[in-house]
Design a protein around this motif. Structure first.
Motif, PDB file in Angstrom:
ATOM      1  N   ILE A   4       6.935  -0.360  -1.720  1.00 22.19           N
ATOM      2  CA  ILE A   4       8.012   0.529  -2.157  1.00 22.19           C
ATOM      3  C   ILE A   4       8.626   1.206  -0.944  1.00 22.19           C
ATOM      4  O   ILE A   4       8.002   1.347   0.102  1.00 22.19           O
ATOM      5  CB  ILE A   4       7.529   1.583  -3.171  1.00 22.19           C
ATOM      6  CG1 ILE A   4       6.403   2.442  -2.587  1.00 22.19           C
ATOM      7  CG2 ILE A   4       7.095   0.956  -4.470  1.00 22.19           C
ATOM      8  CD1 ILE A   4       6.014   3.600  -3.451  1.00 22.19           C
ATOM      9  N   SER A   5       9.862   1.629  -1.111  1.00 23.30           N
ATOM     10  CA  SER A   5      10.613   2.292  -0.048  1.00 23.30           C
ATOM     11  C   SER A   5      10.849   3.749  -0.439  1.00 23.30           C
ATOM     12  O   SER A   5      11.249   4.030  -1.565  1.00 23.30           O
ATOM     13  CB  SER A   5      11.941   1.564   0.144  1.00 23.30           C
ATOM     14  OG  SER A   5      12.759   2.252   1.038  1.00 23.30           O
ATOM     15  N   ASN A  34       5.382   0.272   7.197  1.00 25.37           N
ATOM     16  CA  ASN A  34       6.356   0.378   8.280  1.00 25.37           C
ATOM     17  C   ASN A  34       7.132   1.674   8.097  1.00 25.37           C
ATOM     18  O   ASN A  34       7.197   2.229   7.006  1.00 25.37           O
ATOM     19  CB  ASN A  34       7.313  -0.813   8.267  1.00 25.37           C
ATOM     20  CG  ASN A  34       8.015  -0.996   9.598  1.00 25.37           C
ATOM     21  OD1 ASN A  34       7.727  -0.312  10.567  1.00 25.37           O
ATOM     22  ND2 ASN A  34       8.941  -1.938   9.638  1.00 25.37           N
ATOM     23  N   VAL A  35       7.744   2.146   9.181  1.00 25.21           N
ATOM     24  CA  VAL A  35       8.611   3.318   9.144  1.00 25.21           C
ATOM     25  C   VAL A  35       9.841   2.985   9.971  1.00 25.21           C
ATOM     26  O   VAL A  35       9.720   2.565  11.123  1.00 25.21           O
ATOM     27  CB  VAL A  35       7.912   4.575   9.709  1.00 25.21           C
ATOM     28  CG1 VAL A  35       8.817   5.784   9.612  1.00 25.21           C
ATOM     29  CG2 VAL A  35       6.587   4.830   8.977  1.00 25.21           C
ATOM     30  N   ASN A  36      11.019   3.145   9.376  1.00 23.42           N
ATOM     31  CA  ASN A  36      12.277   2.826  10.059  1.00 23.42           C
ATOM     32  C   ASN A  36      13.098   4.086  10.266  1.00 23.42           C
ATOM     33  O   ASN A  36      13.085   4.994   9.432  1.00 23.42           O
ATOM     34  CB  ASN A  36      13.080   1.822   9.219  1.00 23.42           C
ATOM     35  CG  ASN A  36      12.328   0.523   9.040  1.00 23.42           C
ATOM     36  OD1 ASN A  36      11.848  -0.062   9.998  1.00 23.42           O
ATOM     37  ND2 ASN A  36      12.210   0.074   7.796  1.00 23.42           N
ATOM     38  N   ALA A  37      13.850   4.114  11.355  1.00 23.38           N
ATOM     39  CA  ALA A  37      14.708   5.261  11.651  1.00 23.38           C
ATOM     40  C   ALA A  37      15.795   5.398  10.592  1.00 23.38           C
ATOM     41  O   ALA A  37      16.364   4.414  10.130  1.00 23.38           O
ATOM     42  CB  ALA A  37      15.350   5.087  13.030  1.00 23.38           C
ATOM     43  N   ASP A  51       0.967   6.451  12.672  1.00 17.19           N
ATOM     44  CA  ASP A  51       0.225   6.502  11.416  1.00 17.19           C
ATOM     45  C   ASP A  51      -1.250   6.719  11.731  1.00 17.19           C
ATOM     46  O   ASP A  51      -1.808   6.065  12.606  1.00 17.19           O
ATOM     47  CB  ASP A  51       0.431   5.188  10.650  1.00 17.19           C
ATOM     48  CG  ASP A  51      -0.297   5.159   9.315  1.00 17.19           C
ATOM     49  OD1 ASP A  51      -0.564   6.245   8.753  1.00 17.19           O
ATOM     50  OD2 ASP A  51      -0.587   4.056   8.833  1.00 17.19           O
ATOM     51  N   ASP A  52      -1.860   7.657  11.020  1.00 17.66           N
ATOM     52  CA  ASP A  52      -3.287   7.928  11.136  1.00 17.66           C
ATOM     53  C   ASP A  52      -3.922   7.660   9.767  1.00 17.66           C
ATOM     54  O   ASP A  52      -4.141   8.578   8.986  1.00 17.66           O
ATOM     55  CB  ASP A  52      -3.501   9.378  11.576  1.00 17.66           C
ATOM     56  CG  ASP A  52      -4.970   9.756  11.703  1.00 17.66           C
ATOM     57  OD1 ASP A  52      -5.847   8.919  11.416  1.00 17.66           O
ATOM     58  OD2 ASP A  52      -5.234  10.918  12.071  1.00 17.66           O
ATOM     59  N   PRO A  53      -4.191   6.373   9.450  1.00 14.46           N
ATOM     60  CA  PRO A  53      -4.676   6.036   8.111  1.00 14.46           C
ATOM     61  C   PRO A  53      -6.058   6.593   7.801  1.00 14.46           C
ATOM     62  O   PRO A  53      -6.392   6.801   6.640  1.00 14.46           O
ATOM     63  CB  PRO A  53      -4.671   4.508   8.101  1.00 14.46           C
ATOM     64  CG  PRO A  53      -4.753   4.109   9.531  1.00 14.46           C
ATOM     65  CD  PRO A  53      -4.063   5.191  10.309  1.00 14.46           C
ATOM     66  N   ASP A  54      -6.861   6.881   8.827  1.00 16.30           N
ATOM     67  CA  ASP A  54      -8.198   7.453   8.581  1.00 16.30           C
ATOM     68  C   ASP A  54      -8.102   8.845   7.967  1.00 16.30           C
ATOM     69  O   ASP A  54      -8.961   9.253   7.193  1.00 16.30           O
ATOM     70  CB  ASP A  54      -9.007   7.520   9.875  1.00 16.30           C
ATOM     71  CG  ASP A  54      -9.365   6.136  10.405  1.00 16.30           C
ATOM     72  OD1 ASP A  54      -9.407   5.184   9.602  1.00 16.30           O
ATOM     73  OD2 ASP A  54      -9.585   6.020  11.622  1.00 16.30           O
ATOM     74  N   LEU A  84       5.969   1.653   1.984  1.00 16.07           N
ATOM     75  CA  LEU A  84       4.601   1.925   1.581  1.00 16.07           C
ATOM     76  C   LEU A  84       4.022   0.758   0.812  1.00 16.07           C
ATOM     77  O   LEU A  84       4.718   0.110   0.035  1.00 16.07           O
ATOM     78  CB  LEU A  84       4.557   3.173   0.686  1.00 16.07           C
ATOM     79  CG  LEU A  84       5.213   4.437   1.237  1.00 16.07           C
ATOM     80  CD1 LEU A  84       5.193   5.532   0.186  1.00 16.07           C
ATOM     81  CD2 LEU A  84       4.529   4.891   2.507  1.00 16.07           C
ATOM     82  N   GLY A  85       2.754   0.516   1.004  1.00 16.51           N
ATOM     83  CA  GLY A  85       2.022  -0.451   0.202  1.00 16.51           C
ATOM     84  C   GLY A  85       1.139   0.299  -0.772  1.00 16.51           C
ATOM     85  O   GLY A  85       0.560   1.336  -0.430  1.00 16.51           O
ATOM     86  N   THR A  86       1.068  -0.173  -2.004  1.00 17.99           N
ATOM     87  CA  THR A  86       0.210   0.470  -2.990  1.00 17.99           C
ATOM     88  C   THR A  86      -1.162  -0.195  -2.964  1.00 17.99           C
ATOM     89  O   THR A  86      -1.275  -1.408  -2.840  1.00 17.99           O
ATOM     90  CB  THR A  86       0.816   0.376  -4.402  1.00 17.99           C
ATOM     91  OG1 THR A  86       0.975  -0.988  -4.754  1.00 17.99           O
ATOM     92  CG2 THR A  86       2.176   1.071  -4.447  1.00 17.99           C
TER      93      THR A  86
END
Length: 123
Positions: A4-5, A34-37, A51-54, A84-86
């Motif tokens: 999703i965006s 991912n993150v886009n400007a 990104d700090d997924p922990d 985002l991924g679910t």
């Protein structure tokens, strides 16, 4: 897993030259793909994300580039778009943390009237 965006917006802000946005997310339910400007600072802003997924934290740094460094923008605009991924079904939130700040051309903080959050409902 679905993708999703989600767009990250600044709403009706005055004289902004740069932004640091820290967002918290539920790492057990969503992941950052991912993150886009965004286009708030023009077509080619300085744009870095970490990104700090922990810890379920996303840090975004964006501003005008080079000779535009004394430029500012006012109003409403898209700072970034998150892909985002679910991971699992259920509701989760993405929240702007209080460490987030917008700054003017002299690196002074711009007063923020509030920080928002988004709700994602995966069914």
């Amino acid at each position: 897993i679905f993708s999703i965006s989600v767009q990250v917006y600044a709403l009706e802000v005055p004289d902004v030259a740069g932004a640091y946005i820290q967002m918290a997310y539920d790492k057990s339910k969503i992941s950052i793909s991912n993150v886009n400007a965004g286009d708030f600072f023009g077509s080619a802003p300085v744009f870095i994300y970490e990104d700090d997924p922990d810890n379920g934290l996303l840090n975004i740094y964006t501003s005008f580039l080079g000779s535009d460094s004394s430029s500012t923008v006012s109003g409403t605009g898209n700072l970034a778009t998150l892909i985002l991924g679910t991971i699992t079904a259920g509701q989760s939130t993405i929240t702007y943390n209080s460490e987030s700040e917008l700054v003017d051309a002299q690196d002074n903080p711009v007063v923020l009237n509030g920080l928002g959050e988004g709700v994602i409902d995966v069914q």
